[in-house]
Motif scaffolding. Sequence first.
Motif, mmCIF file in Angstrom:
data_model
loop_
_atom_site.group_PDB
_atom_site.id
_atom_site.type_symbol
_atom_site.label_atom_id
_atom_site.label_comp_id
_atom_site.label_asym_id
_atom_site.label_seq_id
_atom_site.Cartn_x
_atom_site.Cartn_y
_atom_site.Cartn_z
ATOM 1 N N PHE A 80 -40.862 -10.967 -121.883
ATOM 2 C CA PHE A 80 -41.239 -12.373 -121.738
ATOM 3 C C PHE A 80 -40.805 -13.217 -122.933
ATOM 4 O O PHE A 80 -40.332 -14.343 -122.763
ATOM 5 N N ILE A 81 -40.960 -12.700 -124.137
ATOM 6 C CA ILE A 81 -40.508 -13.456 -125.298
ATOM 7 C C ILE A 81 -38.996 -13.613 -125.255
ATOM 8 O O ILE A 81 -38.449 -14.663 -125.607
ATOM 9 N N ARG A 130 -33.940 -18.447 -120.072
ATOM 10 C CA ARG A 130 -33.428 -18.041 -118.759
ATOM 11 C C ARG A 130 -34.575 -17.506 -117.893
ATOM 12 O O ARG A 130 -35.592 -17.075 -118.401
ATOM 13 N N ARG A 131 -34.362 -17.582 -116.596
ATOM 14 C CA ARG A 131 -35.333 -17.086 -115.607
ATOM 15 C C ARG A 131 -36.694 -17.775 -115.731
ATOM 16 O O ARG A 131 -37.731 -17.169 -115.502
ATOM 17 N N LEU A 132 -36.695 -19.044 -116.117
ATOM 18 C CA LEU A 132 -37.935 -19.817 -116.230
ATOM 19 C C LEU A 132 -38.106 -20.685 -114.990
ATOM 20 O O LEU A 132 -37.144 -21.278 -114.499
ATOM 21 N N ALA A 187 -46.983 -20.963 -117.742
ATOM 22 C CA ALA A 187 -46.672 -21.377 -116.378
ATOM 23 C C ALA A 187 -45.201 -21.122 -116.050
ATOM 24 O O ALA A 187 -44.858 -20.662 -114.954
ATOM 25 N N ALA A 188 -44.317 -21.386 -117.003
ATOM 26 C CA ALA A 188 -42.888 -21.205 -116.765
ATOM 27 C C ALA A 188 -42.516 -19.739 -116.576
ATOM 28 O O ALA A 188 -41.499 -19.423 -115.963
ATOM 29 N N LEU A 189 -43.357 -18.838 -117.087
ATOM 30 C CA LEU A 189 -43.074 -17.402 -117.008
ATOM 31 C C LEU A 189 -43.778 -16.710 -115.846
ATOM 32 O O LEU A 189 -43.573 -15.510 -115.632
ATOM 33 N N TYR A 249 -51.050 -14.071 -117.209
ATOM 34 C CA TYR A 249 -50.943 -14.530 -118.593
ATOM 35 C C TYR A 249 -49.832 -13.796 -119.349
ATOM 36 O O TYR A 249 -50.089 -13.064 -120.302
ATOM 37 N N PRO A 250 -48.580 -13.983 -118.952
ATOM 38 C CA PRO A 250 -47.487 -13.287 -119.633
ATOM 39 C C PRO A 250 -47.345 -13.637 -121.111
ATOM 40 O O PRO A 250 -46.838 -12.838 -121.891
#
Length: 516
Positions: free
Chosen positions: A66-67, A74-76, A199-201, A243-244
């Motif tokens: 995730f970080i 990317r991938r958001l 939220a984006a993750l 909660y990533p």
Amino acid sequence: MRIGIDVGGTNTDAVLLDGAHVLAAVKVSTTEDVTSGIVSAIDGLQHQHAFDPAQVQAVMIGTTHFINALVEARRLAPTAAVRLSLPAGRSLPPMVSWPERLVDAVAGRSYLCHGGHEFDGRHISDLDEDELRKAADDMGRAGTRSVAITSVFSPVNHEFEQRAAEIIAAELPDVAISLSHEIGRIGLLERENATIINAALRELAAGIVDGLAKSVTGAGITAPLYLSQNDGTLMDVDFARRYPVATFASGPTNSMRGAAVLSGLDTCAVVDVGGTTSDVGVLNQGFPREATTAVSVAGIRTNFRMPDVLSIGIGGGSLVLGEPAGVAVGPESVGYQLTSRALVFGGDTLTATDIAVAAGRAEIGDADRVGHLEPALVRAAMERIAADATDAVERMRTSAEPLPVVAVGGGSMLLPDEMFEPGDVRRPEHYAVANAIGAAIAQIGGEVDRVYAIEPGQRDTVVDEAKQEALDRAVAAGASPSTVEIVDFDEVPIPYLPGNATRIRAKAVGDLQLGR
């Protein structure tokens, strides 16, 4: 038995534990898709010490998925930020300080709506439900797939965030919703930033957690899967999907927790030398010292729980450049390509690992391939590494009291045997896989961080209630009730607020209740 796995930028480490006894430990190269590296690590454990997968009671994983996604932008998911604050809070809109590339990566949209509370729970203004429905309609037309809702002082009273979530979910039933009171602490902008990142993750989290679970079940293991959090505790897969952001600093945290267990020290400095960077932190009572200021992640200020860690660009894959008189080590690194690009592995790039082999501090690869290196260059590079590491430890010290140093990580052979008073650098058994051990022995935690208006004579009652809430949260998260205890407590009066306002933070931790 339990399995601990830590996925780093260069290596994926895994350990098989029976209680506190290490039955097997492996280190494999991290793969681009990460999950296949985890499968290889579990296979390596099975080859080193055959075990019945049915006997494994839990699997704990620390991951950089995730970080990395945030740093690389990317991938958001397309994300909208809703702030409940009007008529206050107009001057600094959501994402005001974000790097432009990240705003673009999340297709960031923001909405300021009425609502919010004062520190004591009084309304700034009432929630305007029609205003929220109009905002949701605009989000739907814009293709928003995830929403972050933040209300002023929601850690004190989160009724508006919950109601806003209900309204938006009714209008947009397919979007993921993140609420700030569940993620960050008191500060508004930093808490809002952390919630938007989360939220984006969310979409990515669902796929990654499922992939991690599949890699474990593919090995025949049906035990529960947990992910490591920033503060050294665990969360289950359902929590990880929601909660990533709680996994961002799990790597250094796992290393420090593992160092505490392996060394037997609960207060010390820990230097974790990996393939790309070295992370320096301090343990207090067996847990990483938490950062007391806002933490910047990928250029974004946040205030969720993060360890106080100083990272320097020195690792086993660091490039070594220059002449003896002005040699430089790092921050550029070959990363996970170490085993193909380093001289000792037949490559053509001089790395810190080559220097360690030439100096006689490591037996890796073919030592004959670095026999041509000038002794002066080798000595100068080792001195440069020692000086940078010593400076990092000194910067993390907060007093003149002696602070033992524990070196862990596969690249810790780069560090000298002595750094400063009290002198010795400790390298405990299994130091190379301390991060995986830290993941395997991680506990379950619960925390309360809130501003209370304390009436005269009620201080003890309020403190007891806060501590009990922290204990209850730890048990609800999966901790064994008989092992839960308060490990950290802060009480800070806030003189500029009326009503004897006091910020109270209580953290409880207990052992994972296996078989729950």
